[in-house]
Write a protein that holds these residues in place. Structure first.
Motif, PDB file in Angstrom:
ATOM      1  N   TYR A 123       0.837  -1.204   0.000  1.00 19.57           N
ATOM      2  CA  TYR A 123       0.000   0.000   0.000  1.00 19.57           C
ATOM      3  C   TYR A 123       0.868   1.249   0.000  1.00 19.57           C
ATOM      4  CZ  TYR A 123      -2.901   3.795   1.696  1.00 19.57           C
ATOM      5  OH  TYR A 123      -3.529   5.007   1.840  1.00 19.57           O
ATOM      6  N   GLN A 124       1.977   1.207   0.723  1.00 20.08           N
ATOM      7  CA  GLN A 124       2.877   2.356   0.733  1.00 20.08           C
ATOM      8  C   GLN A 124       3.443   2.604  -0.662  1.00 20.08           C
ATOM      9  OE1 GLN A 124       6.046   2.052   3.635  1.00 20.08           O
ATOM     10  NE2 GLN A 124       7.009   3.970   2.958  1.00 20.08           N
TER      11      GLN A 124
ATOM     12  N   TYR B 188       1.954   1.761  -3.513  1.00 19.31           N
ATOM     13  CA  TYR B 188       0.872   2.318  -4.334  1.00 19.31           C
ATOM     14  C   TYR B 188       0.669   3.797  -4.023  1.00 19.31           C
ATOM     15  CZ  TYR B 188      -3.787   3.677  -5.729  1.00 19.31           C
ATOM     16  OH  TYR B 188      -4.843   4.369  -6.257  1.00 19.31           O
ATOM     17  N   LYS B 189       0.661   4.150  -2.752  1.00 20.27           N
ATOM     18  CA  LYS B 189       0.374   5.527  -2.366  1.00 20.27           C
ATOM     19  C   LYS B 189       1.457   6.482  -2.848  1.00 20.27           C
ATOM     20  CE  LYS B 189      -0.335   8.428   1.729  1.00 20.27           C
ATOM     21  NZ  LYS B 189      -0.348   8.467   3.212  1.00 20.27           N
ATOM     22  N   GLN B 190       2.720   6.091  -2.741  1.00 19.55           N
ATOM     23  CA  GLN B 190       3.812   7.002  -3.057  1.00 19.55           C
ATOM     24  C   GLN B 190       4.252   6.937  -4.518  1.00 19.55           C
ATOM     25  OE1 GLN B 190       7.082   6.749  -0.287  1.00 19.55           O
ATOM     26  NE2 GLN B 190       5.749   6.589   1.491  1.00 19.55           N
TER      27      GLN B 190
ATOM     28  N   SER C 182      -0.145   5.759  -7.255  1.00 23.01           N
ATOM     29  CA  SER C 182      -1.371   6.565  -7.203  1.00 23.01           C
ATOM     30  C   SER C 182      -1.258   7.865  -7.990  1.00 23.01           C
ATOM     31  CB  SER C 182      -1.716   6.892  -5.746  1.00 23.01           C
ATOM     32  OG  SER C 182      -0.700   7.662  -5.131  1.00 23.01           O
TER      33      SER C 182
ATOM     34  N   LEU D 120      -4.655   8.264   7.687  1.00 16.13           N
ATOM     35  CA  LEU D 120      -4.442   8.226   6.239  1.00 16.13           C
ATOM     36  C   LEU D 120      -5.595   8.873   5.486  1.00 16.13           C
ATOM     37  CD1 LEU D 120      -3.083   4.562   5.835  1.00 16.13           C
ATOM     38  CD2 LEU D 120      -1.760   6.680   5.705  1.00 16.13           C
TER      39      LEU D 120
ATOM     40  N   PHE E 268     -10.509   5.492  -2.245  1.00 12.47           N
ATOM     41  CA  PHE E 268      -9.215   6.070  -2.586  1.00 12.47           C
ATOM     42  C   PHE E 268      -9.402   7.177  -3.628  1.00 12.47           C
ATOM     43  CE2 PHE E 268      -6.454   2.093  -1.531  1.00 12.47           C
ATOM     44  CZ  PHE E 268      -6.861   2.201  -0.206  1.00 12.47           C
TER      45      PHE E 268
END
Length: 301
Positions: free
Chosen positions: A90-91, A93-95, A98, A124, A151
Motif C-alpha cells: 500500500y505504501q 501504491y500511495k507514493q 497513485s 491516512l 481512494f
C-alpha cells in the motif's frame, strides 16, 4: 415408381457390399501391417497436434515474453497472504502508483484489520480532501476524508488521464491482477522487465521497451527502481522487493476474501475428516440389511 425403388435398393445393396469389402480387406491384413498402419495414424495425429501447439505458442504476432511462475508464499492451498507485505505494498501504491493509477473500488475502511489499525487508517484518510455537499445553503464544500471514502482518483475523468499520459489511459488497479493473464506473475515481470530494445527494434519517443507487454512498447515509464522509497519497517527497498510487495497488495485488493476462503476450506477439511467416517459407518450399518437380503418371487398356485 417401381423402377425407382429397384434402383435405390440396388444402390443400397452396392454401398453395403462396398463397405463390407473395405472392412473385410482391412481385417484380412496381416498383423504386422495392422500395427504399422495404426502406428502411422497415431504418429500423424500426434505430429499434427504438436505442430498446432507450436504454431499457437510461437506465432509471429505473439513475440512478447510470457511471465515465469514465481513462488508466491500465498499460492499454497492453505497459505495466507503476507500482511506485512500488504502494508508495504500500500505504501508503494500511495507514493508511486497513485500518481497515475486509480483504485476506485477500494475504500480506506478496507485496510482496517488487514494492514493498518483503525487509528492509522483514520490518519491516512484525513490526509485527503473530499468534495462533499451540498450543505444547508446548497453549496459544495471540502472536508477531510473518513473511513467510508474511497481512494482518491488521480484524474477527474478518462479524457484528462489520456491527455496527461500522451493518449494512454492508465488502467484502474482494483482488479488488475485478475484482469491480466498471469496474475501477479505478469505484473511483477512487467514492473521489473524494462530493458533496452534489441538490435533492429526501434521504439518511438514517449514509449519504453518491455518484452512482457503486448507489443513490447509501453507508455508507462519504469515506475520502480532500487531505493525508490523508504519502507516504514526498515525493509530494504530493492526493485524486486518493491515489485513483490505491490503485487501482494494488488492480489489482496482483487481478492480480499483470500484468507477467509482458505480458512473456511481448512475448517471444511477438518470437519469432513470427522464426518465422512461416521457417515460411511452409518451407511454400512443402515444399508447392510437391504444390500444383503435376497428377494425371491413365488408365483401364486
Amino acid at each position: 415408381m417401381v423402377e425407382n425403388r429397384i434402383v435405390c435398393f440396388v444402390s443400397l445393396g452396392t454401398y453395403g457390399t462396398m463397405s463390407g469389402s473395405v472392412t473385410m480387406s482391412f481385417a484380412s491384413l496381416p498383423g504386422s501391417k495392422k500395427v504399422a498402419l495404426t502406428t502411422f495414424g497415431v504418429l500423424t495425429t500426434s505430429g499434427a497436434g504438436l505442430a498446432l501447439m507450436l504454431q499457437q505458442s510461437v506465432k509471429a504476432s505473439d513475440l512478447e515474453l510470457h511471465p515465469p511462475n514465481y513462488p508466491w508464499t500465498h499460492n499454497g492451498m492453505l497459505s495466507a497472504l503476507d500482511h506485512g507485505s500488504i502494508r508495504r505494498g500500500y505504501q508503494v501504491y500511495k507514493q508511486v502508483c497513485s500518481a497515475c493509477h486509480s483504485m476506485e473500488y477500494l475504500a480506506f475502511r478496507n485496510l482496517v484489520g488487514v494492514s493498518h489499525t483503525e487509528a492509522e487508517v483514520k490518519v491516512l484518510a484525513e490526509e485527503i480532501e473530499v468534495v462533499d455537499g451540498p450543505d444547508e445553503s446548497g453549496e459544495m464544500f471540502t472536508r477531510p476524508g473518513k473511513l467510508s471514502d474511497y481512494f482518491p482518483k488521480p484524474y477527474p475523468n478518462p479524457e484528462a488521464a489520456r491527455a496527461a499520459n500522451g493518449g494512454a489511459l492508465p488502467p484502474d488497479l482494483s482488479y488488475i491482477v485478475n484482469a491480466r493473464h498471469g496474475g501477479e506473475d505478469y505484473v511483477f515481470s512487467l514492473l521489473t522487465g524494462y530493458c533496452e530494445p534489441p538490435a533492429g527494434v526501434e521504439v518511438r519517443d514517449g514509449l519504453y521497451y518491455n518484452p512482457y507487454f503486448p507489443g513490447q512498447a509501453i507508455g508507462m515509464a519504469p515506475p520502480i527502481y532500487n531505493e525508490v522509497l523508504e519502507f516504514e519497517d526498515g525493509t530494504p527497498a530493492t526493485m524486486s522487493q518493491v515489485a513483490k510487495d505491490v503485487c501482494t497488495f494488488l492480489r489482496w485488493a482483487a481478492e480480499p476474501e483470500h484468507d477467509q476462503r482458505k480458512r473456511m476450506g481448512l475448517k471444511l477439511l477438518m470437519g469432513s475428516a470427522i464426518l465422512v467416517p461416521l457417515v460411511y459407518y452409518m451407511k454400512r450399518h443402515r444399508w447392510s440389511v437391504l444390500k444383503s437380503r435376497k428377494i425371491a418371487y413365488r408365483p401364486p398356485k
